[in-house]
Write an enzyme that holds these catalytic residues in place. Structure first.
Site, PDB file in Angstrom:
ATOM      1  N   GLY A  96       0.791  -1.218   0.000  1.00 56.52           N
ATOM      2  CA  GLY A  96       0.000   0.000   0.000  1.00 56.52           C
ATOM      3  C   GLY A  96       0.824   1.269   0.000  1.00 56.52           C
ATOM      4  N   HIS A 152       4.141   1.362  -7.984  1.00 54.92           N
ATOM      5  CA  HIS A 152       3.038   0.386  -7.957  1.00 54.92           C
ATOM      6  C   HIS A 152       2.166   0.535  -9.213  1.00 54.92           C
ATOM      7  CE1 HIS A 152       3.726   1.221  -3.512  1.00 54.92           C
ATOM      8  NE2 HIS A 152       3.944  -0.076  -3.576  1.00 54.92           N
ATOM      9  N   VAL A 207      10.715   2.605 -11.266  1.00 51.99           N
ATOM     10  CA  VAL A 207      10.192   3.922 -11.619  1.00 51.99           C
ATOM     11  C   VAL A 207      10.869   4.950 -10.710  1.00 51.99           C
ATOM     12  CG1 VAL A 207       8.126   5.365 -11.761  1.00 51.99           C
ATOM     13  CG2 VAL A 207       8.000   2.933 -12.335  1.00 51.99           C
TER      14      VAL A 207
HETATM   15  P1  AMP Z   1       5.812  -2.523  -1.618  1.00 49.04           P
HETATM   16  O1  AMP Z   1       4.418  -1.970  -1.480  1.00 49.04           O
HETATM   17  O2  AMP Z   1       6.886  -1.560  -1.270  1.00 49.04           O
HETATM   18  O3  AMP Z   1       5.953  -3.874  -0.967  1.00 49.04           O
HETATM   19  O4  AMP Z   1       5.999  -2.778  -3.165  1.00 49.04           O
HETATM   20  C1  AMP Z   1       5.098  -3.562  -3.896  1.00 49.04           C
HETATM   21  C2  AMP Z   1       5.656  -3.812  -5.262  1.00 49.04           C
HETATM   22  O5  AMP Z   1       5.907  -2.575  -5.923  1.00 49.04           O
HETATM   23  C3  AMP Z   1       6.988  -4.575  -5.219  1.00 49.04           C
HETATM   24  O6  AMP Z   1       7.006  -5.516  -6.286  1.00 49.04           O
HETATM   25  C4  AMP Z   1       7.984  -3.486  -5.427  1.00 49.04           C
HETATM   26  O7  AMP Z   1       9.184  -3.933  -6.011  1.00 49.04           O
HETATM   27  C5  AMP Z   1       7.235  -2.581  -6.395  1.00 49.04           C
HETATM   28  N1  AMP Z   1       7.823  -1.240  -6.382  1.00 49.04           N
HETATM   29  C6  AMP Z   1       8.039  -0.453  -5.304  1.00 49.04           C
HETATM   30  N2  AMP Z   1       8.665   0.691  -5.676  1.00 49.04           N
HETATM   31  C7  AMP Z   1       8.856   0.603  -7.015  1.00 49.04           C
HETATM   32  C8  AMP Z   1       9.463   1.456  -8.003  1.00 49.04           C
HETATM   33  N3  AMP Z   1       9.987   2.631  -7.687  1.00 49.04           N
HETATM   34  N4  AMP Z   1       9.485   1.031  -9.291  1.00 49.04           N
HETATM   35  C9  AMP Z   1       8.947  -0.174  -9.639  1.00 49.04           C
HETATM   36  N5  AMP Z   1       8.361  -1.018  -8.750  1.00 49.04           N
HETATM   37  C10 AMP Z   1       8.325  -0.640  -7.476  1.00 49.04           C
END
Ligand code: AMP
Length: 289
Positions: A31, A37, A176
């Site tokens: 979240g 995301h 990103v």
């Molecule tokens: P999190 O909510 O931080 O657990 O992230 C959920 C998903 O979003 C994971 O697969 C992360 O690797 C991806 N994610 C988080 N930040 C980025 C970003 N800057 N670029 C691409 N994917 C991301």
């Protein structure tokens, strides 16, 4: 968009979808959604008939003294964002719903965790594979989407799916970034104004490392040293690690010969930032699992 909080209801819905022959793309998150995301959602939206997103801050993957209680949360905003990104099912379970009793089975990741974040975050990836195993069984997706910002997580998930024969495809998605290069992260809100300015230097350091390989440097120790010096010179953050490893195996090597990851973690006062670049022996971006 259907918001589901119950495990049983989610199972019922996703079974119906599979039975009807439609393909499911799944994006698991914790979240506080941002453009990172959103990129995963957009990729999943394009390649599948149905888009399922989960938001669950998983206590199992936080160690003692980590930020489980203070992890940023904003359910209303996330719901709106998910709606805007044409999510079909948003799964929002609470902790009791996911873990109604003390687990009888514990999962342990054996390889790919004695390096990078796994070294300082003991048990973190055990918690990640446990929750993902549950979510994969509940959602039964055809494809799951993971960001390469958390490259070690993507490497561990790749192993989970291959080792345990989950019938699904893991799709890696490029990191990103903000305009100045800082990788988007829910934790960036913890940065002070001064730290936010310095944080962009992390990506500059990674680019410097990659440029050294492009210029012919094949020794990982030399690259790591240059990257460390750059971060120390340009930020007040404390380096947790700078490492260069094969990807996705995450093993050490003597000379760059194939796909490698150059990864860093830097601790600022309230935020620990991670970032990486993945490239081949010529320094060209290459992001295969
Ligand atoms: P999190 O909510 O931080 O657990 O992230 C959920 C998903 O979003 C994971 O697969 C992360 O690797 C991806 N994610 C988080 N930040 C980025 C970003 N800057 N670029 C691409 N994917 C991301």
């Amino acid at each position: 968009m259907e918001v589901i909080k119950s495990v049983n209801l989610l199972k019922e819905r996703t079974e119906q979808i599979r039975q009807s022959g439609r393909q499911i793309g799944f994006v698991p998150t914790m979240g506080y959604l941002h453009e990172g995301h959103q990129a995963l959602m957009e990729n999943a939206r394009k390649a599948n008939d149905v888009l399922v997103v989960s938001i669950f801050v998983n206590p199992l993957q936080f160690g003692q003294g980590e930020d489980f209680d203070t992890y940023p949360r904003d359910e209303q905003r996330d719901k709106q964002l998910a709606e805007d990104h044409k999510v079909d099912i948003l799964f929002l379970p609470d902790v009791e719903e996911m873990y109604p009793n003390k687990p009888v089975i514990e999962m342990k990741v054996a390889c790919r965790v004695d390096v990078l974040c796994g070294r300082s975050r003991n048990g973190h990836f055990d918690g990640v594979v446990t929750v993902l195993t549950k979510l994969f069984h509940l959602v039964q997706p055809h494809r799951v989407y993971f960001g390469l910002k958390d490259a070690q997580q993507a490497a561990v998930v790749d192993a989970l799916v291959k080792d345990l024969n989950f019938p699904l495809e893991v799709v890696p998605v490029s990191t990103v970034r903000e305009e100045d290069g800082l990788a988007k992260s829910s934790r960036n809100v913890y940065l002070s104004k001064e730290e936010r300015l310095e944080a962009k230097e992390i990506y500059q350091a990674l680019q410097l490392g990659r440029q050294l390989v492009i210029d012919g440097e094949k020794n990982p120790d030399t690259v790591v040293k240059e990257v460390e010096d750059f971060i120390n010179k340009h930020t007040h953050g404390k380096i947790d690690y700078v490492e260069m490893l094969t990807f996705p195996e995450l093993t050490t090597f003597d000379l760059v010969t194939g796909q490698v990851i150059l990864a860093v973690a830097v601790q600022f006062e309230k935020a620990r930032l991670i970032d990486n670049v993945i490239f081949d022996q010529n320094g060209h971006i290459s992001e295969r699992l």
